[in-house]
Design an enzyme around this catalytic site. Sequence first.
Site, mmCIF file in Angstrom:
data_model
loop_
_atom_site.group_PDB
_atom_site.id
_atom_site.type_symbol
_atom_site.label_atom_id
_atom_site.label_comp_id
_atom_site.label_asym_id
_atom_site.label_seq_id
_atom_site.Cartn_x
_atom_site.Cartn_y
_atom_site.Cartn_z
ATOM 1 N N GLU A 476 1.235 -9.914 -4.334
ATOM 2 C CA GLU A 476 0.953 -8.522 -3.980
ATOM 3 C C GLU A 476 -0.538 -8.223 -4.148
ATOM 4 O O GLU A 476 -1.077 -8.297 -5.252
ATOM 5 C CB GLU A 476 1.773 -7.582 -4.872
ATOM 6 C CG GLU A 476 1.474 -6.106 -4.645
ATOM 7 C CD GLU A 476 2.106 -5.212 -5.710
ATOM 8 O OE1 GLU A 476 1.877 -3.991 -5.644
ATOM 9 O OE2 GLU A 476 2.799 -5.728 -6.601
ATOM 10 N N ASP A 549 3.482 -6.824 -9.065
ATOM 11 C CA ASP A 549 3.205 -6.114 -10.314
ATOM 12 C C ASP A 549 4.494 -5.647 -10.979
ATOM 13 O O ASP A 549 5.517 -5.413 -10.324
ATOM 14 C CB ASP A 549 2.312 -4.896 -10.051
ATOM 15 C CG ASP A 549 0.914 -5.295 -9.600
ATOM 16 O OD1 ASP A 549 0.525 -6.451 -9.854
ATOM 17 O OD2 ASP A 549 0.225 -4.447 -9.001
ATOM 18 N N ASP A 551 5.573 -2.878 -11.896
ATOM 19 C CA ASP A 551 5.635 -1.420 -11.809
ATOM 20 C C ASP A 551 6.543 -1.038 -10.644
ATOM 21 O O ASP A 551 7.196 -1.891 -10.029
ATOM 22 C CB ASP A 551 4.229 -0.820 -11.640
ATOM 23 C CG ASP A 551 3.505 -1.335 -10.398
ATOM 24 O OD1 ASP A 551 4.159 -2.002 -9.560
ATOM 25 O OD2 ASP A 551 2.303 -1.069 -10.245
ATOM 26 N N ASP A 553 5.843 0.075 -7.612
ATOM 27 C CA ASP A 553 5.443 -0.495 -6.324
ATOM 28 C C ASP A 553 5.816 -1.972 -6.238
ATOM 29 O O ASP A 553 6.262 -2.460 -5.193
ATOM 30 C CB ASP A 553 3.936 -0.327 -6.115
ATOM 31 C CG ASP A 553 3.562 1.124 -5.810
ATOM 32 O OD1 ASP A 553 4.458 1.869 -5.368
ATOM 33 O OD2 ASP A 553 2.398 1.493 -6.029
#
Length: 689
Positions: A476, A549, A551, A553
């Site tokens: 990413e 990541d 998180d 997203d």
Amino acid sequence: MSKDIKKDKEKENEGILTEIDPEEAAEIAKAEKDIEDFEFGAEMNTVVTEDYDASQIQVLEGLEAVRKRPGMYIGSTGESGLHHLVYEIVDNSIDEALAGYCTEIVVEIQEDNIISVTDNGRGIPVDTQDQTGKSALEVVFTVLHAGGKFGGGGYKVSGGLHGVGASVVNALSEWLEVEVHRNGKIHQMKFSRGDITQEMKIIGDTDHTGTHVRFKPDPVMFTDTLEYNYDTLFKRMREEAFLNAGLTITIKDLRSSSAEKPEKDRSATMCYEGGINEYVTFLNKHKTPIHEDIVYLSGKKDDILAELAFQYNDSYDKKIVSFANNVRTPEGGMHEDGFKRALTNAINKYGKKAKIIKEGGVSGEDVQEGLACVISVKLTNAQFEGQTKAKLGNPEVRTLVNSIVAEGLEQYFDDNPQAARMILEKALNANRAREAARKARETVRRKNGLESGQMPDKLLDCNERDPSLCEIYIVEGDSAAGSASQGRDSRFQAILPMWGKMLNVEKARLDKVYGNDKLSPLIVAFGCGIGEDFNIEKLRYHKIVIMSDADVDGAHIRTLLLTFFFRYMRPLIEHGYVYSAVPPLYKLTKGKTQRVAYSDEERDKVSAEMRGDKADTKIDISRFKGLGEMDYHELWDTTMNPETRTLRRITLSDAILADEIFTLLMGEEVDPRREWIEENAKYVTNLDI
């Protein structure tokens, strides 16, 4: 995909106008003749009228080598095999339900992962079995290939075809206890690792019948885990309740570790009077059906009973769930083949009759788009492939199902012209989209070198050419990809950056996928094609690692990728080639010493270790916001080094879960999404704002 498999796939998808070989033509002619012989719309009747006693327990061979080669009987000694033990015992209770004698089954996960299964069937026979001179109860639990399922009249149909269920569970358990309520008495027997520790004896009186089995899996055999997953067992029990209309199945998690969970997450009682019709409704719960009623068809011929239910929705994927004698057949088999072929033929026949299809026809792939279907067959001599029963092999079942669908759909389409036109239009739209996808595919091939060997510009390939040794990291963001490219081992690790949000394949057909600038580099890099063109033998990497990541997203990107793989490259997941990288959450610093932690618990443990005896020592703890914050040394040491990294393999069950959640959270229906968020918001521990 092997050539044989590819040929089978092509055969499955062909329409009625496709030329067929003489052997297949003979099969179809026989099927058409059998339409006259089978009883259409017959009720499923598995009730046994003969007495159930020791004369019906037949021994094929002794119990041998189960502990030496357990994988032959339960698939593996990992988590799936552990749960398979429960299924084997429950299947015996289901057999009693099929025979018409059991109405309730209770499954409990007790403390220390002890399993308890209780039913109110007739109870396992306790009189003497003629072949062995032993009690039938002892034979069932100590002799392989023993039971009332081999034509002795104990059962008309049975999921426990091989008769190894109870004895194998006994052999692979540290201990097992069974109590049989029969003839007004409670008969008890105890075992340990297959050996008898207490002969059968009467321990009391009873006013009902049934069997109660308790067992504890043997830690010597199950070295990976002994922990039962409630959700896994719940889903299996729910399936059984759907398939056996009116049967009540209760499952309870009584472990103290589960006491704090909400009641609905540790206990459930399920009974579905509508049977497989309710199962189809469940499959479509987050979809929008395109016709109101569920199509239900059933029939029988000789000792084979078949029923199926289906309904089309507005999605682009299919869900066909098939069973034989209540045993899930994830790899399909003859019952699925018969259904798919007859469905394709029936829709094409209707289209020509209604003068909507002028020439040509729609394919099997076209008519299965948006289909939610449950197929259940019951037969006396089911031929499964292996004890885990992944595929049904009886050719006569294909003939019967083909006949049922051919006659039933012709009648349904005549009686329901509006629904018939909606179904046909759905297939025609899929056909047009497939043609658009073919043109888009050719365009992409010319533009991006899909077949020429020209790789995507952003791909940093590895030097190794043996796919079994190669890995590709889908990373990413360009920043993280830069660190990964510096930290990687270029001999066998390739890097492909992903940027922005991917296409929502839940709402897109294949032609949009080919033209998408986020997905086409993946397709080109993997080299194996997608959809109908997918060929696993051309895959260039046997480890595909999603590195995003930790998180919201990152989770979103993982879900989008998993859904894409599940929709268009499912064999990648089935072969175990897809992984998710597990980057650390925290960096802990004490002077020049740095360590990382992958969870809150590990953070606290590492922090305590770094302090040692000096409780006041300051430890700087920072949370990684993204992969791009790590330098290439950190990324290699924590996430890419085969010696130190943690990878999560994505299994098919994981992909299905991702698909369901994706449909729920990213689909068109707003109310179910809001309900899910409201229900699960209380479990959020780390919220990105």
